[in-house]
Structure formats: C-alpha cells, structure tokens
Design a protein around this motif. Structure first.
Motif, short mmCIF file in Angstrom:
data_model
loop_
_atom_site.label_atom_id
_atom_site.label_comp_id
_atom_site.label_asym_id
_atom_site.label_seq_id
_atom_site.Cartn_x
_atom_site.Cartn_y
_atom_site.Cartn_z
N ASN A 221 -49.56 -16.04 18.45
CA ASN A 221 -50.56 -15.31 17.66
C ASN A 221 -50.49 -15.70 16.19
OD1 ASN A 221 -51.57 -13.90 19.84
ND2 ASN A 221 -50.28 -12.09 19.53
N GLN A 222 -49.28 -15.81 15.66
CA GLN A 222 -49.12 -16.24 14.27
C GLN A 222 -49.66 -17.65 14.07
OE1 GLN A 222 -44.88 -15.85 13.89
NE2 GLN A 222 -44.94 -13.64 13.51
N LEU A 223 -49.33 -18.53 14.99
CA LEU A 223 -49.79 -19.91 14.90
C LEU A 223 -51.32 -19.98 14.92
CD1 LEU A 223 -49.37 -22.98 14.98
CD2 LEU A 223 -49.13 -22.79 17.47
N GLU A 224 -51.94 -19.26 15.84
CA GLU A 224 -53.39 -19.31 15.97
C GLU A 224 -54.08 -18.75 14.74
OE1 GLU A 224 -54.08 -17.25 19.62
OE2 GLU A 224 -53.74 -19.05 20.87
N PHE A 225 -53.52 -17.70 14.15
CA PHE A 225 -54.10 -17.14 12.93
C PHE A 225 -54.05 -18.16 11.80
CE2 PHE A 225 -53.57 -15.24 8.77
CZ PHE A 225 -54.67 -14.38 8.70
N LEU A 226 -52.91 -18.81 11.63
CA LEU A 226 -52.75 -19.79 10.56
C LEU A 226 -53.71 -20.96 10.75
CD1 LEU A 226 -48.86 -19.70 10.43
CD2 LEU A 226 -50.38 -18.96 8.59
N GLN A 227 -53.82 -21.44 11.98
CA GLN A 227 -54.74 -22.54 12.27
C GLN A 227 -56.18 -22.15 11.93
OE1 GLN A 227 -53.44 -23.22 16.44
NE2 GLN A 227 -53.37 -25.39 15.87
N ALA A 228 -56.55 -20.96 12.34
CA ALA A 228 -57.93 -20.50 12.14
C ALA A 228 -58.29 -20.36 10.67
CB ALA A 228 -58.15 -19.17 12.87
N ASN A 229 -57.26 -20.20 9.82
CA ASN A 229 -57.52 -19.96 8.40
C ASN A 229 -57.15 -21.14 7.51
OD1 ASN A 229 -58.41 -16.96 7.89
ND2 ASN A 229 -56.93 -16.92 9.58
N GLY A 230 -56.92 -22.29 8.12
CA GLY A 230 -56.80 -23.51 7.34
C GLY A 230 -55.40 -23.99 7.03
N CYS A 231 -54.36 -23.28 7.51
CA CYS A 231 -52.99 -23.75 7.32
C CYS A 231 -52.62 -24.61 8.52
CB CYS A 231 -52.02 -22.57 7.20
SG CYS A 231 -50.29 -23.07 7.04
N MET A 232 -52.26 -25.86 8.28
CA MET A 232 -52.06 -26.79 9.39
C MET A 232 -50.64 -27.35 9.49
SD MET A 232 -54.73 -26.85 11.14
CE MET A 232 -56.37 -26.14 10.96
N ILE A 233 -49.70 -26.81 8.68
CA ILE A 233 -48.31 -27.27 8.73
C ILE A 233 -47.39 -26.06 8.73
CG2 ILE A 233 -46.50 -28.64 7.62
CD1 ILE A 233 -48.70 -30.26 6.26
N GLY A 234 -46.35 -26.10 9.54
CA GLY A 234 -45.43 -24.97 9.56
C GLY A 234 -44.13 -25.30 10.26
N GLN A 235 -43.24 -24.34 10.23
CA GLN A 235 -41.95 -24.47 10.90
C GLN A 235 -41.53 -23.09 11.39
OE1 GLN A 235 -40.29 -25.50 6.77
NE2 GLN A 235 -38.45 -24.72 7.81
N GLY A 236 -40.65 -23.08 12.39
CA GLY A 236 -40.20 -21.81 12.91
C GLY A 236 -39.68 -21.95 14.33
N TYR A 237 -39.15 -20.87 14.86
CA TYR A 237 -38.54 -20.89 16.18
C TYR A 237 -39.53 -21.19 17.30
CZ TYR A 237 -34.05 -19.07 14.51
OH TYR A 237 -32.84 -18.92 13.87
N LEU A 238 -40.82 -20.99 17.05
CA LEU A 238 -41.82 -21.33 18.06
C LEU A 238 -41.73 -22.81 18.41
CD1 LEU A 238 -44.27 -20.41 19.78
CD2 LEU A 238 -45.72 -21.06 17.84
N PHE A 239 -41.35 -23.62 17.43
CA PHE A 239 -41.23 -25.06 17.64
C PHE A 239 -39.79 -25.46 17.92
CE2 PHE A 239 -44.70 -24.29 14.61
CZ PHE A 239 -45.77 -24.71 15.39
N SER A 240 -38.90 -25.07 17.02
CA SER A 240 -37.48 -25.40 17.19
C SER A 240 -36.65 -24.62 16.18
CB SER A 240 -37.24 -26.90 16.97
OG SER A 240 -35.85 -27.18 16.93
N LYS A 241 -35.48 -24.19 16.60
CA LYS A 241 -34.50 -23.65 15.67
C LYS A 241 -33.93 -24.81 14.86
CE LYS A 241 -33.03 -19.90 18.76
NZ LYS A 241 -31.89 -19.29 19.49
N PRO A 242 -33.27 -24.52 13.75
CA PRO A 242 -32.53 -25.59 13.05
C PRO A 242 -31.44 -26.12 13.99
CG PRO A 242 -32.75 -23.64 11.66
CD PRO A 242 -33.18 -23.23 13.03
N VAL A 243 -31.32 -27.45 14.08
CA VAL A 243 -30.37 -28.05 15.01
C VAL A 243 -29.53 -29.12 14.32
CG1 VAL A 243 -31.76 -27.59 17.06
CG2 VAL A 243 -32.11 -29.72 15.78
N LYS A 244 -28.42 -29.45 14.94
CA LYS A 244 -27.53 -30.47 14.39
C LYS A 244 -28.20 -31.83 14.38
CE LYS A 244 -23.41 -28.03 16.07
NZ LYS A 244 -22.24 -28.10 16.98
N ALA A 245 -27.63 -32.74 13.58
CA ALA A 245 -28.26 -34.05 13.38
C ALA A 245 -28.46 -34.80 14.69
CB ALA A 245 -27.41 -34.88 12.42
#
Length: 266
Positions: A221-245
């Motif tokens: 829902n957060q992703l779709e709202f951002l897309q609909a309002n013109g924000c096209m770059i992001g980060q967060g657990y929906l994609f990936s947690k911070p991980v080792k190298a």
C-alpha cells in the motif's frame, strides 16, 4: 552511566579490533523494480554486549569526538567495497554514506573525502553523502561546504526530511541532489491520513528538480501510494533488509530485490 562509560572506552578500540562492519540496503527504482544504489549502514558487534545500536553509540561517538575516526572508517570501507563491485562488473551503483553534522562541520572533512576517493579509485559520482536537516541551522556555512562537494562531483542528500529545520526558502538555496522522506511519514500512511504531507514533499522536490527517495517502505500500500504520487525511488524491508556485503553481492548479481527479501539477512 556505567554502560555509557564502558561504551565510550570500548569505542576507542572498536576499529582496531575489527568489531565494526557495514551492511547495505538497496535503493530501488519502482518502475523497473531494479536496484540503482545502496545505503551503507554501520553495525557494531561487541564481544560482551553483542550488537550495540547505532542510536546508542553514535551520540557517544559524537560527544567524545570519536565520530571523526569512525566516520572515516565507514567512508573508506563503503567506497572500497563499491569499487570492488564495479571492478567485478557489478554496477555501476552509487553508495550512500550517512554523515554526522560534526563530521560535516569539521574543516578537514572535505580533504578526508577527497583522500578516500583517490585511495579507493572510486569516481566521485558514485558516492552520495546523506546529511540531516540540522545542517540548515547555519545556512551560509553549510552552503559553502556543500558547494565544494558539488564541485568535487559528490552527490548530496538531505536525510530524514520533514523532521527538522527545512523550509522552501532554504532548500532552494542549497546545492543538493536528493531529498529522503523520513520513515515516520511512510509508517503513518497505513495508520493516519498523512498523505497530504507526503504529496507536498514530493511536489516540492519535483518543482526544485530534486530526486526524491522514500525510506522505510514495508507494505505494498505504501509503495502504490508513492508510485501514484510521483515518487519512483525508495528503500525498505518490502525490498530487502540491510544485509552483509557477501549477501548484497548476491543481490546485485540477481538484481531482483523482491525475491531477495526471502534471503537470510542481518
């Protein structure tokens, strides 16, 4: 008080004892679902205390002046790692590094960044410095420093936007590249109607020709709202947690962040 004193003393030896490490979280283009960069985040594993939160040890490092050495280590490690990935044909991606206000205001910081870029052989365009809004308390000094970084070719991002000192007038005068919407605003999309605020931030960024990045995205829902309002770059657990190298290298190779979220992570 005892723990604070212990952490202060242990911090002095943490770099030499190889207790620090970096984890990386991808920045994703929503349209392509591909990674365009990453944020390097500092972690400290102490043999006695275990994982110590940056929220606990960074203020102590700033208070004692140790943030300069720690910040330099983070910058060196992130730049060298990014260059290694580029030499392996995995990129090119930009790496973002968080910068303390005390680092930023240190007269030696520009020279430190130049030295790190030269030694790592990383092109300046692939480094982004993330700085909090508090730099805006001294607008003239901040503008002068930021201008020097821009001339160097380093990108500048205002982190945690919306929580501090920003104003339309000030933002228009700073040589910055990106605004990051603070996670607290994204969290409340699923709880409260904060959408007018986020829409205003996105519109502001677009009108100033700035990139806009949303952090802390956890739901569709957060992703779709951002897309609909013109924000096209992001980060967060929906994609990936911070991980080792080594795990992040796997993520770069597959470049499929939605599948990678199921992989082991830190």
């Amino acid at each position: 008080m005892k723990r604070k004193m212990d952490i202060e003393n242990q911090l002095k030896r943490a770099i030499d004892k190889n207790q620090f490490s970096l984890v990386y979280q991808p920045k994703v283009n929503f349209q392509t679902n591909k990674m365009i960069g990453m944020e390097a985040l500092l972690r400290w594993e102490h043999p006695e205390y275990g994982w110590v939160s940056p929220a606990e040890f960074i203020p102590i490092a700033e208070e004692t002046g140790q943030i300069e050495a720690i910040g330099k280590w983070v910058l060196e490690t992130a730049c060298k790692q990014n260059k290694v990935w580029q030499q392996q044909g995995l990129g090119p991606l930009s790496v973002s590094v968080n910068v303390s206000v005390l680092q930023f205001q240190n007269g030696k910081f520009l020279k430190t960044v130049k030295t790190v870029l030269e030694e790592s052989k990383l092109d300046a365009q692939f480094l982004e410095l993330e700085i909090t809004e508090s730099i805006m308390q001294n607008i003239k000094e901040s503008r002068d420093i930021l201008t020097q970084f821009k001339k160097l070719g380093v990108k500048i991002s205002i982190d945690d936007f919306g929580t501090g000192y920003s104003s339309l007038h000030i933002l228009s005068k700073l040589p910055i590249d990106t605004i990051k919407i603070d996670k607290s605003f994204i969290d409340e999309l699923d709880q409260l109607d904060r959408s007018p605020i986020i829409k205003a931030i996105i519109d502001l960024s677009l009108n100033l020709n700035l990139s806009i990045v949303a952090e802390g995205i956890e739901t569709v829902n957060q992703l779709e709202f951002l897309q609909a309002n013109g924000c096209m770059i992001g980060q967060g657990y929906l994609f990936s947690k911070p991980v080792k190298a080594n795990e992040f290298e796997q993520l770069i190779r597959t470049n499929d962040v939605r599948n990678f979220e199921k992989q082991p992570s830190l």
